[in-house]
Each structure stands twice: as structure tokens, then as C-alpha cells.
Write a protein that holds these residues in place. Structure first.
Motif, mmCIF file in Angstrom:
data_model
loop_
_atom_site.group_PDB
_atom_site.id
_atom_site.type_symbol
_atom_site.label_atom_id
_atom_site.label_comp_id
_atom_site.label_asym_id
_atom_site.label_seq_id
_atom_site.Cartn_x
_atom_site.Cartn_y
_atom_site.Cartn_z
ATOM 1 N N MET A 117 0.838 -1.192 0.000
ATOM 2 C CA MET A 117 0.000 0.000 0.000
ATOM 3 C C MET A 117 0.881 1.254 0.000
ATOM 4 O O MET A 117 1.844 1.327 0.761
ATOM 5 C CB MET A 117 -0.908 0.013 1.251
ATOM 6 C CG MET A 117 -1.784 1.267 1.335
ATOM 7 S SD MET A 117 -2.803 1.323 2.824
ATOM 8 C CE MET A 117 -3.903 -0.059 2.551
ATOM 9 N N LYS A 118 0.529 2.162 -0.816
ATOM 10 C CA LYS A 118 1.256 3.422 -0.860
ATOM 11 C C LYS A 118 0.756 4.294 0.302
ATOM 12 O O LYS A 118 -0.448 4.572 0.406
ATOM 13 C CB LYS A 118 0.984 4.112 -2.199
ATOM 14 C CG LYS A 118 1.712 5.418 -2.404
ATOM 15 C CD LYS A 118 1.463 5.903 -3.838
ATOM 16 C CE LYS A 118 2.001 7.307 -4.057
ATOM 17 N NZ LYS A 118 1.216 8.332 -3.348
ATOM 18 N N LEU A 119 1.660 4.677 1.167
ATOM 19 C CA LEU A 119 1.243 5.388 2.373
ATOM 20 C C LEU A 119 0.951 6.865 2.132
ATOM 21 O O LEU A 119 -0.001 7.421 2.707
ATOM 22 C CB LEU A 119 2.315 5.253 3.457
ATOM 23 C CG LEU A 119 2.495 3.848 4.045
ATOM 24 C CD1 LEU A 119 3.582 3.849 5.112
ATOM 25 C CD2 LEU A 119 1.183 3.344 4.636
ATOM 26 N N ASP A 120 1.758 7.479 1.299
ATOM 27 C CA ASP A 120 1.592 8.921 1.085
ATOM 28 C C ASP A 120 0.217 9.216 0.478
ATOM 29 O O ASP A 120 -0.105 8.744 -0.613
ATOM 30 C CB ASP A 120 2.705 9.440 0.162
ATOM 31 C CG ASP A 120 2.741 10.964 0.137
ATOM 32 O OD1 ASP A 120 2.244 11.586 1.094
ATOM 33 O OD2 ASP A 120 3.239 11.521 -0.846
ATOM 34 N N GLY A 155 3.088 10.596 5.560
ATOM 35 C CA GLY A 155 2.169 11.259 4.639
ATOM 36 C C GLY A 155 0.743 10.750 4.692
ATOM 37 O O GLY A 155 -0.070 11.049 3.811
ATOM 38 N N VAL A 156 0.419 9.984 5.737
ATOM 39 C CA VAL A 156 -0.941 9.459 5.887
ATOM 40 C C VAL A 156 -1.806 10.488 6.622
ATOM 41 O O VAL A 156 -1.349 11.122 7.583
ATOM 42 C CB VAL A 156 -0.925 8.136 6.684
ATOM 43 C CG1 VAL A 156 -2.345 7.602 6.889
ATOM 44 C CG2 VAL A 156 -0.058 7.106 5.973
ATOM 45 N N LYS A 157 -3.037 10.644 6.155
ATOM 46 C CA LYS A 157 -3.997 11.465 6.908
ATOM 47 C C LYS A 157 -4.550 10.583 8.014
ATOM 48 O O LYS A 157 -5.098 9.503 7.743
ATOM 49 C CB LYS A 157 -5.141 11.922 5.990
ATOM 50 C CG LYS A 157 -4.734 12.967 4.965
ATOM 51 C CD LYS A 157 -5.928 13.402 4.121
ATOM 52 C CE LYS A 157 -6.930 14.209 4.938
ATOM 53 N NZ LYS A 157 -8.030 14.729 4.051
ATOM 54 N N VAL A 158 -4.435 11.026 9.259
ATOM 55 C CA VAL A 158 -4.796 10.156 10.382
ATOM 56 C C VAL A 158 -5.937 10.753 11.207
ATOM 57 O O VAL A 158 -5.868 11.920 11.626
ATOM 58 C CB VAL A 158 -3.597 9.900 11.321
ATOM 59 C CG1 VAL A 158 -4.002 8.949 12.448
ATOM 60 C CG2 VAL A 158 -2.425 9.318 10.543
ATOM 61 N N LEU A 203 -11.336 5.904 3.238
ATOM 62 C CA LEU A 203 -10.392 5.390 4.239
ATOM 63 C C LEU A 203 -9.754 4.107 3.699
ATOM 64 O O LEU A 203 -10.421 3.295 3.066
ATOM 65 C CB LEU A 203 -11.121 5.067 5.553
ATOM 66 C CG LEU A 203 -10.244 4.894 6.779
ATOM 67 C CD1 LEU A 203 -9.932 6.261 7.405
ATOM 68 C CD2 LEU A 203 -10.920 4.024 7.841
ATOM 69 N N GLU A 204 -8.475 3.952 3.947
ATOM 70 C CA GLU A 204 -7.780 2.718 3.532
ATOM 71 C C GLU A 204 -7.275 1.896 4.715
ATOM 72 O O GLU A 204 -7.019 0.703 4.573
ATOM 73 C CB GLU A 204 -6.568 3.057 2.639
ATOM 74 C CG GLU A 204 -6.898 3.552 1.254
ATOM 75 C CD GLU A 204 -7.287 5.026 1.229
ATOM 76 O OE1 GLU A 204 -6.831 5.771 2.115
ATOM 77 O OE2 GLU A 204 -8.074 5.409 0.351
ATOM 78 N N ILE A 205 -7.081 2.536 5.857
ATOM 79 C CA ILE A 205 -6.404 1.865 6.980
ATOM 80 C C ILE A 205 -7.210 2.035 8.275
ATOM 81 O O ILE A 205 -7.586 3.156 8.634
ATOM 82 C CB ILE A 205 -4.994 2.467 7.206
ATOM 83 C CG1 ILE A 205 -4.146 2.361 5.935
ATOM 84 C CG2 ILE A 205 -4.296 1.788 8.376
ATOM 85 C CD1 ILE A 205 -2.937 3.314 5.933
ATOM 86 N N ALA A 212 2.700 -4.553 8.319
ATOM 87 C CA ALA A 212 1.385 -5.164 8.045
ATOM 88 C C ALA A 212 0.545 -4.269 7.134
ATOM 89 O O ALA A 212 -0.200 -4.755 6.276
ATOM 90 C CB ALA A 212 0.656 -5.414 9.360
ATOM 91 N N ILE A 213 0.675 -2.978 7.319
ATOM 92 C CA ILE A 213 -0.094 -2.042 6.492
ATOM 93 C C ILE A 213 0.441 -2.020 5.059
ATOM 94 O O ILE A 213 -0.323 -2.059 4.089
ATOM 95 C CB ILE A 213 -0.035 -0.622 7.102
ATOM 96 C CG1 ILE A 213 -0.801 -0.569 8.422
ATOM 97 C CG2 ILE A 213 -0.582 0.416 6.115
ATOM 98 C CD1 ILE A 213 -0.611 0.721 9.214
ATOM 99 N N GLU A 214 1.756 -1.984 4.949
ATOM 100 C CA GLU A 214 2.360 -1.751 3.628
ATOM 101 C C GLU A 214 2.409 -2.983 2.738
ATOM 102 O O GLU A 214 2.355 -2.866 1.514
ATOM 103 C CB GLU A 214 3.784 -1.210 3.813
ATOM 104 C CG GLU A 214 3.812 0.214 4.334
ATOM 105 C CD GLU A 214 5.220 0.791 4.338
ATOM 106 O OE1 GLU A 214 5.615 1.335 3.308
ATOM 107 O OE2 GLU A 214 5.896 0.680 5.372
ATOM 108 N N ASN A 215 2.528 -4.173 3.318
ATOM 109 C CA ASN A 215 2.662 -5.384 2.509
ATOM 110 C C ASN A 215 1.282 -5.876 2.079
ATOM 111 O O ASN A 215 0.518 -6.417 2.889
ATOM 112 C CB ASN A 215 3.395 -6.473 3.295
ATOM 113 C CG ASN A 215 3.791 -7.636 2.404
ATOM 114 O OD1 ASN A 215 2.980 -8.096 1.598
ATOM 115 N ND2 ASN A 215 5.012 -8.087 2.533
ATOM 116 N N ASP A 216 0.973 -5.717 0.814
ATOM 117 C CA ASP A 216 -0.370 -6.006 0.319
ATOM 118 C C ASP A 216 -0.680 -7.498 0.186
ATOM 119 O O ASP A 216 -1.788 -7.857 -0.215
ATOM 120 C CB ASP A 216 -0.580 -5.330 -1.045
ATOM 121 C CG ASP A 216 -0.758 -3.828 -0.888
ATOM 122 O OD1 ASP A 216 -1.314 -3.413 0.144
ATOM 123 O OD2 ASP A 216 -0.325 -3.082 -1.784
#
Lengths: 75, 249
Positions: B1-4, B29-32, B79-81, B230-234
Motif C-alpha cells: 500500500m502506498k502510504l503517502d 504522509g498518511v492522513k490520520v 479510508l484505507e487503513i 502489516a499495512i504496507e505489505n499487500d
């Protein structure tokens, strides 16, 4: 009381010398509500007695434990 | 997943893992959306990280969760996360021989732990997943479990809720995978946090450290790194990532 001291030493992982002292619950590193259960089971099996709930809850020092066990053995 | 540019909800963001994770995500760069029931802690977080969006919410209350999720989606437009981090650790044996007059495990404590650790994860995940599925948007749900899920002595309620969290993770991985929504659990061992210090007596904690092959507690940054992984590895889905220094092998 040598058998009781052995139980104290084994349950709380302390030296035989420490087990002979009158230590209280806060003074013994491994003594909490869980090891207290192990202690009670070990005492009841060793001396073939069944401790009452109140007596169990009052056994908060080595001296209290000795007095309580003695009371049951003398009864 | 692209975080920015990605968008995230972190529960229990006011302290511990949640706070550290929020700051890490923001730096990537994630909006939280930082969710916590403690308004003061959220204000302190916002003072340190002005880019964060804060939402006061008791995640054990489904009505508050539904409103908060709606508000976040409205503010972020998607939302992605989702990181279900909020939780409490309470210790009590099933039977406490030293406790009078009732030796049994407190019902109040049981319900409190189940509400905060288990129900909240269910409430938050169903609300977020519904919106993700509705929008056909891919994403990831990360649930914070614990080594206690395997059954820690003296932790009936806490262990039960963490085992439930791991089970829900696996169910959602299977149910939501076809929508491109992953579910992953991270299960820390004993970590050097204020929460651990408050919940576990020092002598008991030392016993656990002595049994850990690495002979130390973990650090918060080591857990954060695992959550980020865990978030980044799709292609990680349905797994429980254990981070415990080898305590359980």
C-alpha cells in the motif's frame, strides 16, 4: 515445621534459610494470588488437611501459615 | 500500500502504541483520524502534530463508533487503513483465594475488558468495512492482539478478548479478501509501556523477561515497525504477527 518450610522454599523459590523467617506477602517476590493457590494445594496435600476459606485468606505471612497449619494438626 | 496520501483511523491514539503509530503514519504522509476517549490526550497529540484530526469516542459504545466513522469518512472522503489499537489490560485469576467475600473473578471486570478489547474491535471494523465495501475501496484492518491470546495465567478476560481478536482477524481476512480488504493482527509480547507497567507487577514482569530468550522487554518502536509492515505489505492477510523476543516458540 521442617516440611512446611520446604514447601515455602519450593513454592516461592527461596532458600531454606529464608523460609525459616517470618516473611510477609509483600516481602516475598514470588508470592501473589496465583502462587498462593500453589501454596495451599501443596500444604493440603502434604498434611492431608483442608483449609477453610477464611484461614486461606488470612495466611499472609509465614508465621500465620505456621500457626494455621499447627491449628489443624492439633485439632 | 502506498502510504503517502492514504487515510487511516487509529483507535486508542492518545497514548502508547496508538500515539506512536499516529505520529509514524503522519510522518509517512498518511492522513490520520486519531480516536480516543480521552480528550486531553488528544489535545496534547494535536499540539505535537497539528496535521492530525482528532475524534473523541468511546469505542466500546457502538453508537459513538458509528457516528465517529461517519464523521471520519465525511472529513476524509474515504479510508484505507483501520488500526484497532484501543484496549485495556486487567489481571485477575478465575478464583482468588485471597479475595473476600467473593473469590470469583469479578463480573464487572470481565464485561469491562470484553467491551473495550473485543466489542470495540467488532463495532469499529464492521462500520469501517461496510463503508469500504460500499465504496469498493481496498484497505487493511490491523488488530492489536497480544501474546496473552495463547492464555496467560491470571488474565482470563484479557486473554479471551485477544484470542477473539485473532479469530475475528482470520474471519475477516477470508470474508473481505475478495474486496481487496486485508485483515492482519499484531501480537506483541511484553513491551516497555506505561500500560504494561501499570498492569503487571514488576516482579511478575521480571519473571516473563527471564523466560524470554532475548532477556528483555520489547520497545514501542519495534511494534510500530511491525504494524507499518502489516499495512504496507499487500500480500499479508489473516496472519498474526508475533513480536515477543522469542518468548513463545
Amino acid at each position: 515445621m521442617e516440611r512446611l518450610n520446604d514447601i515455602l522454599a519450593k513454592t516461592f523459590k527461596i532458600s531454606p534459610g529464608e523460609a525459616e523467617k517470618d516473611l510477609t506477602m509483600p516481602e516475598v517476590a514470588g508470592w501473589d494470588s496465583l502462587t498462593h493457590m500453589d501454596l495451599i494445594v501443596a500444604i493440603e496435600q502434604e498434611f492431608n488437611i483442608q483449609l477453610s476459606g477464611d484461614d486461606i485468606a488470612d495466611m499472609l505471612s509465614f508465621e500465620a501459615i505456621r500457626q494455621t497449619v499447627k491449628k489443624y494438626l492439633d485439632a | 500500500m502506498k502510504l503517502d496520501g492514504a487515510r487511516a483511523i487509529v483507535t486508542g491514539a492518545g497514548a502508547g502504541f496508538g500515539r506512536a503509530l499516529t505520529l509514524k503514519l503522519l510522518s509517512a504522509g498518511v492522513k490520520v483520524a486519531a480516536v480516543d476517549m480521552d480528550e486531553t490526550k488528544l489535545a496534547e497529540l494535536a499540539a505535537e502534530a497539528p496535521d492530525v484530526s482528532t475524534f473523541v469516542c468511546n469505542v466500546a459504545d457502538n453508537d459513538q463508533v458509528e457516528k465517529t466513522v461517519a464523521d471520519v469518512f465525511s472529513a476524509f472522503n474515504g479510508l484505507e487503513i483501520l488500526v484497532n489499537n484501543a484496549g485495556i489490560m486487567k489481571n485477575a485469576p478465575l478464583i482468588n483465594l485471597l479475595q473476600r467475600p467473593d473469590r470469583k473473578h469479578s463480573l464487572e471486570l470481565w464485561h469491562q475488558v470484553v467491551s473495550v478489547n473485543q466489542n470495540s474491535v467488532f463495532y469499529m471494523s464492521r462500520a469501517v468495512a461496510d463503508k469500504m465495501v460500499g465504496a469498493r475501496s481496498k484497505g487493511v484492518i490491523v488488530n492489536i492482539s497480544s501474546i496473552s491470546a495463547r492464555g496467560n495465567i491470571g488474565q482470563t478476560a484479557y486473554s479471551a478478548t485477544k484470542a477473539a481478536v485473532e479469530a475475528m482477524t482470520k474471519v475477516w481476512a477470508k470474508e473481505l479478501g475478495s474486496f481487496g480488504i486485508r485483515a492482519v493482527a499484531v501480537a506483541p509480547g511484553f513491551i516497555d509501556t506505561a500500560g504494561t507497567a501499570a498492569a503487571i507487577e514488576e516482579k511478575m514482569l521480571q519473571r516473563w523477561v527471564d523466560q524470554t530468550p532475548l532477556r528483555r522487554t520489547g520497545r514501542i518502536d519495534e511494534i510500530i515497525a511491525t504494524i507499518m509492515f502489516a499495512i504496507e505489505n499487500d500480500f499479508i492477510n489473516g496472519e498474526v504477527l508475533s513480536v515477543n523476543g522469542g518468548l513463545v516458540l
